[in-house]
Motif scaffolding. Structure first.
Motif, mmCIF file in Angstrom:
data_model
loop_
_atom_site.group_PDB
_atom_site.id
_atom_site.type_symbol
_atom_site.label_atom_id
_atom_site.label_comp_id
_atom_site.label_asym_id
_atom_site.label_seq_id
_atom_site.Cartn_x
_atom_site.Cartn_y
_atom_site.Cartn_z
ATOM 1 N N GLY A 1 10.236 -27.116 43.433
ATOM 2 C CA GLY A 1 10.109 -27.952 42.243
ATOM 3 C C GLY A 1 8.853 -28.805 42.240
ATOM 4 N N GLU B 1 16.645 -38.433 37.792
ATOM 5 C CA GLU B 1 17.485 -38.340 38.985
ATOM 6 C C GLU B 1 18.354 -39.575 39.137
ATOM 7 N N SER C 1 11.316 -35.682 35.840
ATOM 8 C CA SER C 1 12.473 -35.574 36.726
ATOM 9 C C SER C 1 13.373 -36.783 36.529
ATOM 10 N N GLU D 1 12.078 -28.444 37.457
ATOM 11 C CA GLU D 1 12.836 -28.671 38.687
ATOM 12 C C GLU D 1 12.190 -29.819 39.453
ATOM 13 N N GLU E 1 20.969 -34.566 39.599
ATOM 14 C CA GLU E 1 20.940 -34.668 38.148
ATOM 15 C C GLU E 1 22.334 -35.009 37.633
ATOM 16 N N ARG F 1 20.296 -24.243 36.154
ATOM 17 C CA ARG F 1 20.676 -25.656 36.120
ATOM 18 C C ARG F 1 22.170 -25.890 35.966
ATOM 19 N N THR G 1 16.768 -33.771 46.639
ATOM 20 C CA THR G 1 16.573 -33.624 45.204
ATOM 21 C C THR G 1 16.963 -32.218 44.732
ATOM 22 N N GLY G 2 17.450 -32.168 43.513
ATOM 23 C CA GLY G 2 17.679 -30.895 42.860
ATOM 24 C C GLY G 2 18.899 -30.147 43.349
ATOM 25 N N TYR G 3 19.011 -28.897 42.906
ATOM 26 C CA TYR G 3 20.171 -28.056 43.194
ATOM 27 C C TYR G 3 19.826 -26.794 43.967
ATOM 28 N N GLU G 4 18.527 -26.535 44.209
ATOM 29 C CA GLU G 4 18.173 -25.292 44.888
ATOM 30 C C GLU G 4 18.645 -25.274 46.338
#
Length: 824
Positions: free
Chosen positions: A112, A511, A509, A122, A499, A78, A136-139
Motif C-alpha cells: 500500500g 485509519e 488513508s 491501500e 479501516e 476491501r 495497517t490495512g487488511y493484506e
C-alpha cells in the motif's frame, strides 16, 4: 424457484483497465457490432479429430511455478474483511483451500501507498519517514488466511504507488528500497515469508535500482526472496540479456497481459529476448475479466501461455470483486462479494477454470513438452498441457475444447516411468450457468492396449490425473439484501491502523487512531499528509460507505482539522469514472478552517460545481464540529453545529453512498458517523417504463404472455405489454408484473452472467423476480436485480426497436435508467 430455461445470451465484455472510462454506449455498441461481425465471419464447424498424446516422464519441459491471483491494484478485496462468518470463511475457502475451489498457488498483494490504484487506495505501513506501523490495512490478514488454508501458497509483493515523502517524489530511490525492506520486516512480524518481490507496477524499470534492491535484500537477510522484473512489458528482457549485473538482480521476467488485454486469450506472446534470458517467464498480471465470462479466457491462457510462450505462471487480476458496485471492474475476479451486511457472494466460472490446473498440479512439477500441444494440431480444436510430479510419482493433463465445434477423441499413453493404471477425469461445461456442472468427477479410465481413450465435448475443460483429493466446494450464499437505515458507527470497534466497518478508502488513508482535541476513544484519522507518488489519476483523499440505494437521508459526522485545510462530508455518492477517483457523482459539504463552507456537486466527468456557499465562525484547527447533509427529493440542506448553513435544489443524483474526506492531503479526524432515513415516496401502481437513452418502453416481445417471453424495448404504443404493475416485496424490493401477461419481470434461471436477457415468468417469489428500484436523478430510476445485483439495461445502448433488455453491471449509462410514467 423454478428450473432453468433457455435464454439468449450476449457475451459480457468488462470495461478495459487501460481505457480511462467506464463502458460507454458507443463503446458497447462497437463491441456488439464487432462480436456480430466475428460470428458472421466465423469459420465452418471443424470435423471431429482424433489426437494421440504421449505423456512421457522423460520429456523436457520447464518447471511449473503456479497459478495465482492479485489482491491489489486498488481496494478490490476491501469488503472481504467485513464479511460475517460463516460466509467469510466460505469465500476464503473457495479462493485458497486445496481441493475446494480456485486453490490458488501464488498470492500477489499490493504494498500500500496511500494512493488510488484502480478501485481504491491501500494504506501505507509508513505514512511518514521512520514511523512504521505493521498493523495497517487488511493484506496482512488476507495473507495469513491464505497461508492458514494452504501453507504452500507463495507470497508476492508489489507496489503500485508510494507515500510522497519517498525520494521527494522519486520512486526509483534509496528511500523506496528502504520502504520495501521495512515492509519485508512487517511480513516477518506477521510470520509471513515473502517469496517474490517486484518493483513498480506497470511503470517500467531502473536497472541500478533493481541491482541495489537485490543487494539490499541479501544484506538484510532476505536473499531467498526472488525479484520479478519488471511487471510491465517484455522490454526488460533486452537489458537483462545485455547487462550481466542487471541480469543477476532479476530472477523472473514478468510481463502484464501477454495473452491479450480484455480478450478471449486465444493466444499468448513473448519475445526472442525473453526466451533467450533463460529465466522463468510469467504472465505476472493477466485477466481483468468478469468472474463468469472470464472463465474460458483464463482456461485458455493457462494452457496456451505455456504452449505459445513458455510461461510457467499465470496470475489473474484481481483476486475477487469485493468492492462497492459504483466502482469500475466490479465483477472482475474469481468471485464477487459486494455486500458484507447480507453475506452474499457468487462463485464464478473463473474459479473453476483455475481449479482445473491448481487442483491437479503443484509448483515444482514439470511441464512435459511431449504431452502438450493443440488438439489435432489446430488451436481452434483446443489445447492440452501435461505435467509430472517430482520423482515421476504422479501426472496430470489439462485439456480445453472451448473453441471446438464438435466432439473429438484423444488417446493418452504414458511413457518414461510415469504410473499407469486407473486415472480420474474431471470436467467443467463452460456453456452452462449451473454450479453443479463445474469440476465434476465424470469417470475413471483404465488403459486399453496401453492407452486411455477419452471423448471430449466442445466448450469444456478436462483434467485427467493420477492424483486424488480434488473437489468442488458446496457452501452456498445467502440472498442479497439492503444495508438498513438508520446506520451509525462511533468507531470504537475500529482497531488502530484498521479501516472502519464498511468504510472503503478511495484516496489517502482513513485509519483507526486515538482521538485528538480532548476526545477519548477511537476516531478515524486521515493519515496521508503529503501527495503520494501516484499510479493513476489523483484526487483529494476520501472514503465511502453504504448502500447505493440510499436515497432520502441525513448523513452527519463530527470532524476536526489538525492542519489548515478543509474537511468534507459526502452524500448520494454514485458512479466513479474509470481510473479517476476525482471524477465521481456526489454531493459534498465542505468546511475550511477559516469558516468558509460550500455545497458542491461533483460528476463522473470531473466537473465540480458550487451550488451554495457562505461563512460561519472560523473553526480553526484542533476543535470538533458537527457536519450534516440532508437529502429530501430535490432539496439538499447543509447544517453545521446544528445550525442550518444553506439549502439548494438539485436533482442530478437521486441516491448513493455517504463518505468523508479532506480537501488536500491534510490530517483530520472524524467521529460518530450517522445516516438516518428520510421519507421517500413509496412506489406502487402501474407504469410504463421508458428508457432514458432511447425514449422507448420496456416491452414483452410480440405482445407475448407465455413463460420465457423475452423482454425488449419498443416504441411506446400504450399496449398492455408495455404496462407494468409495481408492488412492494419484502426487504425493500419490488416485483414488476406485466399487466397483459400477469407474469413477473424475471432473470432466467436466476443466472448471474452479465448479458442475460430478461423475460417473463410465472410469479414464484424468487429473488430473480425481485427488483430494487432506485432514483438515479432527473426523475429516472434504475432496476437492480436482487439475485444478481445487476441492472436492467438496453443492450449496447441501442435506440432501435426490439433491442434486448439484459442484466448488466452498473455503469451510470442512460440505457440503465428508466422513467416511471404512471398509466392513467
Amino acid at each position: 424457484m423454478r428450473s432453468q430455461h433457455a435464454v439468449p445470451q450476449l457475451r459480457a465484455v468488462a470495461p478495459p483497465r487501460t481505457l480511462r472510462t467506464l463502458r460507454t454506449p458507443l463503446t458497447v455498441l462497437l463491441v456488439l457490432v464487432m462480436a456480430a461481425f466475428a460470428v458472421l465471419q466465423a469459420p465452418p464447424a471443424h470435423a471431429a479429430v482424433n489426437t494421440a498424446i504421449t505423456v512421457d516422464g522423460n520429456s523436457p519441459g520447464r518447471i511449473f511455478d503456479g497459478v495465482g491471483a492479485i489482491s491489489g491494484g486498488g481496494g478490490n478485496s476491501r469488503l472481504l474483511a467485513d464479511y460475517p462468518e460463516p460466509q467469510r470463511g466460505q469465500i476464503l475457502d473457495y479462493l485458497f483451500k486445496p481441493g475446494y475451489g480456485a486453490a490458488l498457488q501464488i498470492f500477489k498483494v499490493e504494498i500500500g501507498g496511500d494512493t488510488n490504484s484502480t478501485d481504491g487506495a491501500e494504506p501505507s505501513h509508513e505514512h511518514t519517514r521512520g514511523t512504521v506501523d505493521c498493523g495497517t490495512g487488511y493484506e496482512w490478514w488476507l495473507m495469513e488466511q491464505a497461508k492458514a488454508r494452504n501453507p504452500a501458497v507463495k507470497l508476492y509483493g508489489l507496489a503500485w504507488g508510494a507515500p510522497g515523502w519517498i525520494g521527494n517524489g522519486n520512486f526509483w530511490s534509496q528511500d523506496m528500497i528502504d520502504y520495501l525492506i521495512a515492509w519485508m520486516g512487517c511480513a516477518t512480524q506477521h510470520g509471513l515469508k515473502i517469496d517474490y518481490l517486484g518493483g513498480w507496477n506497470e511503470r517500467g524499470y531502473n536497472k541500478a535500482w533493481y541491482e541495489n534492491l537485490h543487494a539490499t535484500l541479501a544484506a538484510k537477510g532476505y536473499g531467498s526472496t526472488k525479484i520479478v522484473g519488471a511487471d510491465s512489458d517484455w522490454s526488460v528482457a533486452g537489458d537483462i540479456r545485455g547487462d550481466a549485473a542487471f541480469a543477476a538482480s532479476v530472477d523472473i521476467v514478468g510481463a502484464h497481459y501477454p495473452c491479450g488485454y480484455m480478450s478471449a486469450m486465444t493466444s499468448c506472446s513473448t519475445t526472442s529476448d525473453a526466451l533467450a534470458t533463460g529465466k522463468q517467464l510469467w504472465a505476472s498480471e493477466n485477466g481483468s475479466e468478469d468472474y463468469n465470462t472470464g472463465g474460458a479466457p483464463i482456461a485458455r491462457a493457462i494452457n496456451r501461455g505455456y504452449l505459445d510462450a513458455k510461461f510457467s505462471a499465470f496470475i489473474n487480476w484481481p483476486l475477487a470483486a469485493a468492492l462497492y458496485q459504483n466502482l469500475p471492474y466490479n465483477t472482475d475476479g474469481m468471485l464477487t462479494a459486494t455486500q458484507p451486511w447480507s453475506g452474499t457472494y457468487s462463485v464464478g466460472k473463473s474459479t473453476w477454470a483455475t481449479a482445473h490446473t491448481t487442483q491437479f498440479t503443484q509448483p515444482g512439477w514439470q511441464y512435459l513438452d511431449s504431452g502438450s500441444g493443440y488438439l489435432g494440431g489446430d488451436r481452434a480444436n483446443g489445447s492440452y498441457v501435461s505435467y509430472k510430479s517430482p520423482g515421476k510419482t504422479a501426472w496430470s493433463t489439462v485439456l480445453e475444447t472451448l473453441d471446438a465445434t464438435a466432439a473429438q477423441t484423444v488417446s493418452l499413453k504414458t511413457a518414461g516411468g510415469l504410473p499407469g493404471g486407473t486415472v480420474h477425469v474431471w470436467s467443467s461445461d463452460f456453456a452452462s450457468g449451473r454450479q453443479s456442472d463445474y469440476l465434476v468427477h465424470t469417470a475413471d479410465l483404465t488403459p486399453v492396449n496401453g492407452a486411455y481413450q477419452l471423448t471430449l465435448q466442445p466448450g469444456r475443460v478436462y483434467s485427467v490425473t493420477t492424483t486424488t483429493g480434488q473437489g468442488a466446494g458446496t457452501a452456498a450464499s445467502p440472498t442479497r439484501g439492503l444495508l438498513a437505515l438508520p446506520y451509525s458507527d462511533d468507531f470504537q470497534s475500529t482497531r488502530k491502523g484498521g479501516e472502519a466497518r464498511y468504510l472503503a478508502d478511495m484516496n489517502g488513508s482513513f485509519e483507526g487512531a486515538a482521538c485528538g482535541a480532548g476526545r477519548t476513544g477511537t476516531c478515524v484519522r486521515q493519515m496521508a499528509t503529503t501527495t503520494p507518488i501516484t499510479w493513476d489519476d489523483g484526487s483529494d483523499p476520501y472514503a465511502t460507505l453504504g448502500d447505493l440505494s440510499w436515497s432520502d437521508y441525513t448523513v452527519s459526522a463530527d470532524a476536526m482539522l489538525e492542519q489548515a485545510g478543509a474537511v468534507q462530508l459526502m452524500g448520494r455518492v454514485g458512479t466513479q469514472k474509470g481510473f479517476a477517483p476525482g471524477s465521481i457523482n456526489a454531493y459534498y459539504l465542505e468546511l475550511t478552517n477559516t469558516g468558509a463552507w460550500s455545497i458542491l456537486r461533483n460528476s463522473a466527468a470531473g466537473a465540480v460545481t458550487t451550488l451554495a456557499s457562505g461563512t460561519v465562525a472560523a473553526p480553526g484547527t484542533g476543535s470538533w464540529h458537527r457536519l450534516a447533509l440532508t437529502f429530501a427529493g430535490r432539496t439538499i440542506t447543509a447544517t453545521i453545529d446544528g445550525t442550518k448553513a444553506g439549502s439548494v435544489t438539485d436533482d442530478s443524483y437521486g441516491s448513493g453512498q455517504v463518505g468523508i474526506g479532506t480537501a488536500g492531503y491534510v490530517a483530520a479526524q472524524f467521529d460518530n458517523l450517522s445516516v438516518t432515513p428520510g421519507s421517500p415516496a413509496a412506489l406502487s401502481g402501474t407504469y410504463t417504463l421508458v428508457n432514458r437513452n432511447s425514449g422507448k418502453a420496456l416491452d414483452a416481445a410480440k405482445q407475448g404472455t407465455a413463460d420465457g417471453t423475452p423482454i425488449i424495448q419498443w416504441t411506446r404504443n400504450g399496449g398492455g405489454n408495455q404496462q407494468w404493475k409495481i408492488t412492494p416485496a419484502p426487504g425493500g424490493y419490488y416485483t414488476v408484473t406485466g399487466v397483459a401477461s400477469g407474469k413477473a419481470l424475471d432473470v432466467p434461471g436466476a443466472a448471474k452472467v452479465a448479458g442475460t436477457q430478461l423475460d417473463l415468468w410465472t410469479s414464484n417469489g424468487g429473488a430473480n423476480q425481485q427488483w430494487l428500484i432506485v432514483p438515479s436523478g432527473g426523475g429516472y430510476y434504475t432496476l437492480e436485480g436482487r439475485d444478481s445485483g445487476q441492472l436492467a439495461d438496453v443492450s449496447g445502448a441501442s435506440t432501435a426497436d426490439e433491442a434486448p433488455v439484459v442484466q448488466w453491471p452498473a455503469n451510470g449509462g442512460g440505457n440503465q435508467q428508466w422513467q416511471l410514467v404512471p398509466v392513467s
